[in-house]
Structures are given as C-alpha cells and as structure tokens.
Write a protein that holds these residues in place. Structure first.
Motif, PDB file in Angstrom:
ATOM      1  N   SER A   1       0.837  -1.197   0.000  1.00  0.00           N
ATOM      2  CA  SER A   1       0.000   0.000   0.000  1.00  0.00           C
ATOM      3  C   SER A   1       0.873   1.249   0.000  1.00  0.00           C
ATOM      4  O   SER A   1       2.048   1.214   0.393  1.00  0.00           O
ATOM      5  N   VAL A  40      -5.616  -9.499   1.221  1.00  0.00           N
ATOM      6  CA  VAL A  40      -4.797  -9.620   2.429  1.00  0.00           C
ATOM      7  C   VAL A  40      -4.045 -10.942   2.397  1.00  0.00           C
ATOM      8  O   VAL A  40      -2.856 -11.019   2.732  1.00  0.00           O
ATOM      9  N   LEU A  64       2.033  -3.207  10.355  1.00  0.00           N
ATOM     10  CA  LEU A  64       1.117  -4.198   9.781  1.00  0.00           C
ATOM     11  C   LEU A  64      -0.178  -3.541   9.318  1.00  0.00           C
ATOM     12  O   LEU A  64      -0.738  -3.923   8.282  1.00  0.00           O
ATOM     13  N   HIS A  65      -0.637  -2.552  10.062  1.00  0.00           N
ATOM     14  CA  HIS A  65      -1.831  -1.829   9.642  1.00  0.00           C
ATOM     15  C   HIS A  65      -1.593  -1.150   8.299  1.00  0.00           C
ATOM     16  O   HIS A  65      -2.433  -1.203   7.395  1.00  0.00           O
ATOM     17  N   ALA A  73      -8.708 -12.225   8.087  1.00  0.00           N
ATOM     18  CA  ALA A  73      -9.108 -11.836   6.744  1.00  0.00           C
ATOM     19  C   ALA A  73      -9.771 -12.998   6.021  1.00  0.00           C
ATOM     20  O   ALA A  73     -10.755 -12.810   5.297  1.00  0.00           O
ATOM     21  N   ILE A 122      -3.786 -11.995  11.506  1.00  0.00           N
ATOM     22  CA  ILE A 122      -4.421 -11.102  10.526  1.00  0.00           C
ATOM     23  C   ILE A 122      -4.873 -11.905   9.312  1.00  0.00           C
ATOM     24  O   ILE A 122      -5.989 -11.711   8.814  1.00  0.00           O
ATOM     25  N   ARG A 123      -4.059 -12.823   8.847  1.00  0.00           N
ATOM     26  CA  ARG A 123      -4.443 -13.649   7.706  1.00  0.00           C
ATOM     27  C   ARG A 123      -5.678 -14.503   8.023  1.00  0.00           C
ATOM     28  O   ARG A 123      -6.575 -14.639   7.190  1.00  0.00           O
ATOM     29  N   VAL A 142      -0.789 -10.978   0.255  1.00  0.00           N
ATOM     30  CA  VAL A 142       0.373 -10.160   0.623  1.00  0.00           C
ATOM     31  C   VAL A 142       1.495 -11.068   1.141  1.00  0.00           C
ATOM     32  O   VAL A 142       1.264 -11.902   2.008  1.00  0.00           O
ATOM     33  N   VAL A 190       0.971 -11.599  12.051  1.00  0.00           N
ATOM     34  CA  VAL A 190       0.687 -11.757  10.620  1.00  0.00           C
ATOM     35  C   VAL A 190      -0.260 -12.932  10.409  1.00  0.00           C
ATOM     36  O   VAL A 190      -1.250 -12.819   9.671  1.00  0.00           O
ATOM     37  N   ALA A 195       3.896 -10.970   3.366  1.00  0.00           N
ATOM     38  CA  ALA A 195       4.330 -10.177   4.510  1.00  0.00           C
ATOM     39  C   ALA A 195       5.809 -10.368   4.831  1.00  0.00           C
ATOM     40  O   ALA A 195       6.517  -9.376   5.053  1.00  0.00           O
ATOM     41  N   TYR A 216      -1.732  -3.852   5.518  1.00  0.00           N
ATOM     42  CA  TYR A 216      -2.974  -4.567   5.220  1.00  0.00           C
ATOM     43  C   TYR A 216      -4.245  -3.724   5.139  1.00  0.00           C
ATOM     44  O   TYR A 216      -5.190  -4.112   4.448  1.00  0.00           O
TER      45      TYR A 216
END
Length: 136
Positions: free
Chosen positions: A3, A95, A83-84, A132, A128-129, A98, A125, A100, A87
């Motif tokens: 991003s 997501v 991380l924010h 998502a 978050i995965r 990515v 990570v 990471a 993602y």
C-alpha cells in the motif's frame, strides 16, 4: 504490491541511516496509532504467541479489511502500526495474497528484531491472515 502507506514507511526506513533511528521510528509509529478501546482487549482478540500482550480486532467495511490493534509494549505497537499500513484497506482476499515476510524484510525487521519479537510478529501476521480469511 504494498500500500502507499507501507511504501512511505519503507522509504523512511531507506532514508534513516542506522537501526537505532529505525527503531525509534517504529516506536513513533506506535505512539501515533490510535489507542484501542480497552473494552476490546479481551481474550478473544488477544494474539497468542507474542511475548507482549497484543490484541487485534478486525472489521470489514465496504468490502475492505481493517483492524484495530494494541499492545502493552511500545515497539510492538509500532509493529502493529506497520502491519496496519501493510494490510488496511485491502479486500480480505488480497490480504491473503500479501507476502508479509518479503515486505517486512524490505524494512530489515527480520535482521534486527529479537527472536521473541520476530515470533510475535509472525503470530500477528498469521492472526491477521486468519481474520481476513474469515471475513472474506
């Protein structure tokens, strides 16, 4: 592809001369991150596998993944902010795409974090995965 917010962090890291400056920048990113409401810091949002206490609360708005996060350690708050940037705003399916570890390696985090912090970062990570994947 990362991003724009993450690219900005990567450019700042390239500009900083040594790891001590980068470490301070990570802490500043954590300080600048909005605090998570303490009512959300519950066992269901806690990330297991981190030496520090870490909480991540996901949300999907208009098909875009986002999350709030917090920690009791300033460096970890900074890692959550990174991380924010990596993602937030992506569709949940993206997501999962990515890479990471590769993106974070661009910052040199893999070389400069303690093994405990590295394990905690991997746990964040992975969490978050999973969040998502559940959202997508």
């Amino acid at each position: 592809m990362a991003s724009p917010a993450f690219e900005e962090i990567a450019e700042t890291f390239d500009f900083l001369d040594d790891w001590e400056e980068r470490y301070r920048h990570v802490i500043e990113l954590g300080k600048a991150m909005p605090a998570m409401d303490p009512s959300l810091q519950v066992p269901a949002t806690r990330v297991e596998g981190c030496a520090s206490q870490v909480w991540i609360m996901p949300r999907v708005e208009e098909g875009r993944f986002d999350f709030q996060g917090d920690s009791d350690a300033m460096i970890v708050r900074g890692l959550i902010a990174i991380l924010h940037a990596l993602y937030a705003g992506l569709p949940p399916r993206e997501v999962l795409g990515v890479d990471a570890p590769a993106e974070l390696a661009r910052l040199g985090l893999d070389e400069h974090l303690s093994s405990q912090r590295s394990n905690g970062l991997r746990a964040m990570v992975e969490r978050i995965r999973l969040l998502a994947a559940d959202a997508g």
